[in-house]
Design an enzyme around this catalytic site. Structure first.
Site, short mmCIF file in Angstrom:
data_model
loop_
_atom_site.label_atom_id
_atom_site.label_comp_id
_atom_site.label_asym_id
_atom_site.label_seq_id
_atom_site.Cartn_x
_atom_site.Cartn_y
_atom_site.Cartn_z
CG ASP A 279 -4.36 3.99 -1.58
OD1 ASP A 279 -3.60 3.03 -1.37
OD2 ASP A 279 -5.31 4.28 -0.83
CG ASP B 20 -1.98 1.02 1.21
OD1 ASP B 20 -1.81 2.04 0.51
OD2 ASP B 20 -3.02 0.84 1.88
#
Length: 406
Positions: free
Chosen positions: A291, A104
């Site tokens: 993201d 992430d």
């Protein structure tokens, strides 16, 4: 050569081609595997959308800033989990304990469930758990770790051990052992998250693992890249590549965009718009975070209202997701993202996820409202990166984008 020896050689060759798609100039690529998302599976099981929405509909609150063999690059296999998100496999300790984790770029810390997680914590029960007593390289830290995710508490403590990812071993990597895992992990394939944001996003006792890699392997270029295969007819999902750009994954030129919001991978967008008729969503410019831990595109509330009105989307009761009539998908307008004077576009079918719920066929959009913690930011997740091969350059603090190949 006897028959047994010959068959052994054949087996070795087959295994080589199964696990490495490319191996030239020290470049190793491992194929990604596509899994149906837990979000989709729960709906297909007939669970009411409102109940699914309670588990998946809220936003994850991102954390706030606060000698070896030479290798030049490496690649790790990713898999899909939850709502079209990807995870990969890593090992912790010696001997290695295997975990599935989300990589992430909007997080800094790393965490996996702990063996010390209570049996009555049902989410922990469904996942692999790290056991420090099994590792000869474990180093205690014990600093408490606690944060809130989507209104649910997650707690544990920090530990240090050897991380194995791809063909790389990283010594003294500090991560959180989670003893209280939120229920939102009940249906996820991933056991935890490994952050790839900048160090200011991590706790002061830890560091994002890619920064540990480049510290311990100075010959690896300070870049990593994500390829996410959007072809639904194949299980091949994509790659996370360390220290290299894979030309087979994109066509055309790479556009590089400077960051403007470190410690996040954040850039300035010139505008977002529709054509015929022209409808601009951020006419004076807006900021966007890349993201890789999300599959959606988060949109500021005012812009989301405009966007939904333009594409005819309506809210799914009990969730924060929007859908359109499936017969209209091929007629949906293209949305244009202008960044660094270069236009990146998503056609209607590229921002729609098709889900079967019992006898019903649903078409859900990739657009959701930005969280209250970041109300003015756009977030470009997998729905955007499926279309564009994405390069993260640490030293030059820039993002590279190129049209991804199927």
């Amino acid at each position: 050569m006897n028959l047994q020896h010959f068959m052994f050689c054949i087996l070795i060759v087959l295994l080589y081609f199964m696990f490495s798609a490319e191996s030239t100039n020290n470049f190793l690529e491992i194929e990604l595997i596509r899994h149906k998302s837990a979000f989709h599976r729960l709906l297909e099981m007939g669970i009411h959308p409102a109940a699914v929405g309670k588990m998946f509909g809220k936003h994850v609150s991102k954390p706030k800033p606060k000698p070896k063999k030479d290798r030049t690059n490496d690649t790790v296999q990713l898999f899909k989990y939850m709502d079209s998100e990807y995870y990969g496999e890593i090992l912790l300790g010696r001997p290695g304990q295997r975990f599935k984790v989300v990589f992430d770029t909007a997080w800094g810390d790393s965490f996996v469930p702990s063996k010390q997680c209570s049996y009555f914590n049902v989410a922990c029960r469904n996942h692999e758990k790290y056991d420090s007593t099994r590792s000869s390289t474990y180093i205690p830290n014990n600093k408490p770790f606690e944060m809130n995710i989507s209104g649910q508490s997650m707690a544990g403590f920090f530990s240090t051990d050897t991380l194995h990812i791809g063909h790389i071993s990283v010594t003294n990597h500090t991560f959180a052992e989670i003893t209280q895992l939120p229920n939102l992990f009940l249906s996820s394939k991933a056991d935890g998250i490994f952050g790839m944001g900048f160090p200011a996003l991590a706790d002061n006792v830890s560091k994002p693992f890619f920064f540990n890699i480049i510290n311990q392997y100075p010959n690896i270029p300070h870049i990593f890249s994500f390829y996410m295969n959007r072809d639904i007819t194949t299980e091949k999902g994509g790659s996370l590549i360390f220290g290299a750009i894979s030309k087979k994954h994109y066509t055309g030129n790479i556009t590089y965009i400077p960051l403007n919001g470190v410690p996040y991978w954040q850039v300035k967008m010139d505008k977002v718009y529709f054509k015929n008729p022209m409808n601009e969503l951020c006419a004076t410019g807006c900021n966007a975070i890349f993201d890789t831990g999300s599959s959606v595109i988060e949109v500021p509330p005012t812009n989301l209202t405009q966007l939904n009105r333009r594409i005819g989307a309506y809210l799914v009761p009990g969730t924060n997701r929007y859908q359109v009539d499936c017969i209209e998908v091929l007629k949906l307008p293209t949305i244009y993202f202008q960044i660094q004077n270069t236009v990146f576009k998503l056609k209607g079918k590229e921002y729609i996820q098709e889900i079967d719920v019992g006898p019903y066929h649903n078409c859900t959009t990739a657009f959701v409202e930005s969280p209250k913690t970041m109300p003015d930011l756009w977030t470009l997740g997998g729905a955007f990166m499926y279309r564009y091969y994405t390069i993260f350059d640490v030293d030059k603090q820039q993002i590279g984008l190129a049209t991804a190949n199927l």
